[in-house]
Design a protein around this motif. Structure first.
Motif, short mmCIF file in Angstrom:
data_model
loop_
_atom_site.label_atom_id
_atom_site.label_comp_id
_atom_site.label_asym_id
_atom_site.label_seq_id
_atom_site.Cartn_x
_atom_site.Cartn_y
_atom_site.Cartn_z
N THR A 320 1.06 -0.89 0.17
CA THR A 320 -0.33 0.11 0.28
C THR A 320 0.70 0.87 0.21
O THR A 320 1.80 1.13 0.27
CB THR A 320 -0.58 0.44 1.68
OG1 THR A 320 -0.08 0.57 2.35
CG2 THR A 320 -1.84 -0.86 1.26
N PRO A 321 0.23 2.65 0.11
CA PRO A 321 1.01 3.11 0.03
C PRO A 321 1.54 3.80 1.00
O PRO A 321 2.65 4.34 1.33
CB PRO A 321 -0.03 4.41 -0.58
CG PRO A 321 -1.39 4.19 -0.94
CD PRO A 321 -1.03 2.92 -0.82
N ALA A 354 -2.82 -9.32 -11.61
CA ALA A 354 -2.43 -8.01 -11.81
C ALA A 354 -2.00 -7.29 -10.54
O ALA A 354 -1.32 -6.75 -10.30
CB ALA A 354 -3.08 -7.64 -12.95
N GLN A 355 -3.18 -7.54 -9.62
CA GLN A 355 -2.77 -6.68 -7.92
C GLN A 355 -1.55 -7.36 -7.29
O GLN A 355 -0.95 -6.14 -7.03
CB GLN A 355 -4.37 -7.27 -7.33
CG GLN A 355 -4.01 -7.04 -6.24
CD GLN A 355 -5.35 -7.75 -4.87
OE1 GLN A 355 -5.92 -7.75 -5.61
NE2 GLN A 355 -5.12 -7.63 -3.58
N TYR A 358 1.45 -4.98 -8.83
CA TYR A 358 1.95 -4.30 -9.06
C TYR A 358 1.66 -3.54 -7.13
O TYR A 358 2.55 -2.99 -6.58
CB TYR A 358 0.68 -2.70 -8.88
CG TYR A 358 -1.08 -3.19 -8.40
CD1 TYR A 358 -1.13 -2.61 -7.41
CD2 TYR A 358 -2.23 -3.22 -9.71
CE1 TYR A 358 -3.22 -2.96 -6.88
CE2 TYR A 358 -3.56 -3.95 -9.64
CZ TYR A 358 -3.47 -3.02 -8.03
OH TYR A 358 -5.08 -3.15 -7.83
N GLU A 359 1.17 -4.74 -6.64
CA GLU A 359 1.40 -4.33 -5.06
C GLU A 359 2.84 -4.74 -4.63
O GLU A 359 3.54 -3.98 -3.84
CB GLU A 359 0.75 -5.40 -3.96
CG GLU A 359 -1.06 -4.68 -3.82
CD GLU A 359 -1.96 -5.58 -2.98
OE1 GLU A 359 -3.02 -4.80 -2.70
OE2 GLU A 359 -1.67 -6.16 -3.00
N MET A 362 5.22 -2.05 -5.82
CA MET A 362 4.98 -0.54 -4.67
C MET A 362 5.73 -1.02 -3.74
O MET A 362 6.59 -0.14 -3.27
CB MET A 362 3.96 -0.73 -4.03
CG MET A 362 2.06 -0.05 -5.63
SD MET A 362 3.15 1.90 -5.80
CE MET A 362 2.44 2.64 -3.75
N MET B 395 -6.37 -0.27 -13.35
CA MET B 395 -6.08 -1.24 -13.09
C MET B 395 -5.04 0.31 -12.69
O MET B 395 -4.47 -0.08 -11.89
CB MET B 395 -5.14 -2.32 -13.86
CG MET B 395 -5.19 -3.67 -13.81
SD MET B 395 -5.08 -4.80 -15.39
CE MET B 395 -3.37 -4.29 -14.92
N GLU B 398 -5.70 2.24 -10.67
CA GLU B 398 -6.39 2.38 -8.95
C GLU B 398 -4.37 2.46 -8.37
O GLU B 398 -3.89 2.92 -7.28
CB GLU B 398 -5.84 0.36 -8.76
CG GLU B 398 -5.34 -0.01 -7.50
CD GLU B 398 -6.52 0.64 -6.63
OE1 GLU B 398 -6.71 1.01 -6.23
OE2 GLU B 398 -6.55 -1.42 -5.78
N MET B 402 -2.48 4.96 -5.38
CA MET B 402 -2.01 4.74 -4.71
C MET B 402 -1.07 6.30 -4.66
O MET B 402 -0.70 6.32 -3.31
CB MET B 402 -1.51 3.08 -5.03
CG MET B 402 -1.94 2.41 -4.85
SD MET B 402 -2.08 0.62 -5.48
CE MET B 402 -0.92 -0.01 -4.42
N LEU B 450 -9.73 -1.53 -6.92
CA LEU B 450 -9.52 -2.94 -8.08
C LEU B 450 -9.00 -4.08 -6.87
O LEU B 450 -9.23 -5.09 -6.77
CB LEU B 450 -8.40 -2.25 -8.67
CG LEU B 450 -8.26 -3.82 -9.28
CD1 LEU B 450 -9.78 -4.18 -10.62
CD2 LEU B 450 -7.08 -3.24 -10.34
N SER B 451 -8.12 -3.17 -5.40
CA SER B 451 -7.73 -4.69 -4.80
C SER B 451 -8.32 -5.34 -4.22
O SER B 451 -9.49 -4.24 -3.21
CB SER B 451 -6.62 -4.05 -4.00
OG SER B 451 -5.56 -3.49 -5.41
#
Lengths: 512, 512
Positions: A320-321, A354-355, A358-359, A362, B395, B398, B402, B450-451
């Motif tokens: 997460t951010p 995809a989640q 991208y997580e 990050m 995507m 999202e 973030m 989305l997550s």
């Protein structure tokens, strides 16, 4: 010394180019981060968080559930009342300052060192997941076979320096599990293994196996870090018996201990980032101080795992951010103590989709631009740590290789500025066939493992195989192509004898 | 002024919380990047690349395929022989220094400004793709309907500030396509539109429509940037007629022009990064100088699109380590000229899958940590720009959200350090129900679009719907919930009259 086993070191045919690529011969790719770490806070703000941590340690203290640890703390000048240890700030910081800023870990083989500290980064695989999954067979409790496959694949990629414990092999009884796991890791890989803090006996068994595998005498072993362990404080502000014992055991053995508070903001730590960081900092300092009381100069690493929970469900959230901010800030806090920093590659996704990508990105950017020196869970973590995923492992390797390439320095000189080449090509031409290009094209750019850069027509003709499906194939192709790295026959026999004997003796008294 | 149309401004029920959320009422989320940009090169190395660019401009020059542009260049002190313009370094830099360091773009409505420059970032959607795709209907040539859907979804997310041209609506004849596209953008969104350089007539039509939509007089329009355009140099070292005309037209109209060389390393630029950057820098300077000759102080932006090709196939590669390095360096080069910088969110993946996500993340981190002020292709880009994808759009939203959250500053003070809360909770407790948490939990953390952070059991019970499938639903749910933002009835009628008239007149003489 007998003849080494020959397995592993022969060349193999690369899938991509058809040329012989001696994968297992090359040293792993050393990571030196060329970028100035990103700052989340001003120096004054970091000082304020640091001072808040010292106030927490002095005024609230840490509950220490281990008589020996409390005795060690009090002998060093702290006060202990009813299991609560309160810390004198000055003495505590003096202790932390005894820890080295840089540690060199040794894998098997001279070219298998990992420097932890400064701009250096060591990358670990994931660990500690109860389950294993791949997209064809689904999710199942971990087995030794699944752990072995992860070891095989890990050995094959030079961006992996250290082995996390992957999945729990639940088909192996707990009393001998540490023996079987360590045997897999030291025979299937040459990389630096992880040792669980599951009681003094199990830790001693693992250390002994590593001493044998490296061919070291007991005194040599204590002066040569060859493995790493993680002590998680029981946030907020507790250190349990097992973790205290582990901190003491690893300091005595001269092996690397990473103190990682598990400070999930909103659950085990304040909902505010500065509060969660102050608590993380306090817990890290408390644990690291204990290691330095036991053995001044014992190798340690400042661990950060601060993330947040989903305030709707209480579920932990990763990548997460808030996680990124915490990683940037934790790098600053670790450097404030002149210690190496550990961060992690994480995601809360339930699928290698995809989640998950991208997580993971990050968290990787947070960790690496934050100046992490050890990246835990660098490959394979899924579902917030409940599953080690075959496909996620390969996706992560691709992301890690891209970072390794990113970290390669670029030289600026007359040749690389290429004005002569630009003049030759002229207006509206192209550079494909020029000498300047031909001399460099083979190594000029990153060549991907997983990414498919073909055009849409070719992609669909080949069945529209997406990244997750491709990752599945690469994982098992790599595992099947693996051959164990060489080990002296006498060391191997000594290892096997040790495991047999300890198994006959009933293994270790495991505490979890 | 007649009564505004009421559509759009009523509250709507959020899918997540059941509370009324006045989506269209809130101003968009302004992005101010709190981090110091990452440096790829030392200041000396940047100076060397800058000087190499000036040598290229002086000694090799730029082929300029437009008589008027060449005349403008020579009048300003450059030399032109056989279409090749050679640049006097000092004069050229003096011209570039006339360009403003910061530009404010105006969307419709007072709360719809985008500052471009300094630490500010404006985010655009994708544009220029011939195709559109979603996972249920596959990939097809773009239509006006698909473009309208992207407009609707773009209007709904406050992280989008500017509209890219999305897909080419190939069902609309080219002579009137710019009219229909602009009508969609200005009626379905309030955001800052893109204007293609497809000839003076088409540019003038688009500007006129925007003048009407904003209710500006001709003189007001020239002093109020309300749109943006991109001029791509024809790398290496060419400026064609259309781009020259566009640079001249947009400078005269006082609208923002982004000069972006299309310097794919190994193809249209040297295989070495410093060489590709030197060429990019030269081409950008040449185009920006032209705009300043036309109108000193005309708003411009330094564009970077330097990436590399796959040396095996010649296909362009995006979101690579080389792309990230180029983005970091381009930020430095733009700041060296005291100009805002444009970068992009890109991927070469053929599917909205994990590869699309990790390549996009790489490019976003490169762009944003490199200090980009305009992020083009911030949402929807797929297949190296050949497709605008519905799922990829979500995507990307999202990922952008973030970043918006990451950019929010964190205050360090006694309250956020939370020592009192830590003392209250004590050792081994939890923070869920504390006042410190309850006062803050609703806005403490990023809440995803989305997550899916549910546990594996809930995830599988709900059918194991992965991120790409969820993105499909969110895209069309959002498009269907869209209501057009209000516009004065007389402006709307004037717009429609203009489009009708220009259509009757045969549209514009389109050059491509």
């Amino acid at each position: 010394m007998k003849t080494p086993r020959t397995g592993g070191r022969r060349g193999r045919v690369s899938r991509r180019t058809g040329t012989i690529e001696k994968r297992f011969d090359k040293a792993w790719r050393r990571w030196v981060n060329p970028y100035t770490p990103v700052k989340q806070f001003s120096d004054d703000e970091i000082e304020a968080i640091h001072n808040a941590a010292l106030r927490i340690l002095r005024d609230i203290g840490v509950k220490v559930l281990c008589d020996e640890a409390r005795a060690l703390y009090t002998r060093a000048g702290m006060t202990a009342v009813d299991e609560i240890v309160r810390f004198d700030p000055e003495t505590t910081i003096e202790l932390v300052r005894l820890a080295p800023a840089e540690v060199t870990l040794h894998g098997r083989g001279d070219d298998r060192e990992v420097v932890v500290g400064g701009a250096n980064v060591g990358v670990c695989t994931t660990g500690g997941t109860p389950n294993f999954s791949d997209i064809k067979n689904g999710r199942a409790p971990g087995t030794l076979k699944s752990l072995d496959n992860f070891c095989r694949v890990s050995q094959s990629f030079d961006v992996i320096h250290m082995i996390g414990p992957f999945v729990e092999p639940q088909d192996i009884p707990t009393n001998i599990r540490h023996l079987e796991m360590m045997k897999s890791v030291v025979t299937l890989t040459e990389k630096v293994p992880f040792v669980y803090f599951r009681g003094t006996e199990a830790v001693a068994d693992c250390h002994e196996m590593l001493r044998i595998a490296h061919g070291l005498g007991p005194e040599e072993f204590v002066n040569k870090p060859v493995c790493y362990s993680v002590a998680n404080s029981n946030s907020p502000l507790m250190l349990d018996l097992l973790m205290c014992r582990g901190i003491i055991d690893s300091a005595q053995a001269g092996q690397l201990m990473i103190l990682t508070p598990f400070t999930l903001s909103g659950a085990m730590a304040p909902v505010t980032l500065p509060g969660a960081l102050a608590q993380q900092h306090a817990e890290a300092i408390a644990g690291i101080a204990l290691s330095q009381i036991v053995r001044p100069g014992a190798p340690v690493c400042y661990g950060s795992f601060t993330s947040n929970v989903d305030m709707k469900s209480g579920a932990p959230a990763f990548g997460t951010p808030e996680y990124v901010k915490a990683a940037f800030a934790s790098g600053q806090l670790a450097r404030h103590l002149n210690l190496p920093m550990r961060s992690s590659g994480v995601t809360g996704s339930n699928a290698p989709d995809a989640q998950a990508a991208y997580e993971m990105e990050m968290s990787l950017w947070g960790a690496l631009m934050g100046g992490a020196n050890i990246l835990l869970h660098g490959a394979g973590w899924l579902e917030g740590g409940l599953t080690a995923s075959a496909e996620k492992f390969i996706m992560d390797i691709e992301m890690l290789q891209m970072f390794a390439e990113l970290f390669k320095p670029v030289e600026v000189n007359e040749e690389t500025l290429g004005i002569a080449a630009i003049a030759d090509v002229g207006h509206g031409g192209h550079f494909f066939g020029t000498r300047h290009t031909l001399e460099r094209f083979e190594t000029a750019f990153y060549s991907p493992l997983l990414s498919d850069w073909s055009n849409f027509e070719n992609y669909t003709e080949r069945g529209s195989v997406d990244a997750t499906m491709r990752a599945y194939s690469i994982f098992y192709d790599t595992a099947n192509a693996h051959e164990p790295p060489p080990m002296d026959q006498d060391r191997l026999e000594e290892l096997e004898d040790f495991v047999s004997r300890r198994t006959r003796e009933g293994g270790a008294n495991i505490e979890r």
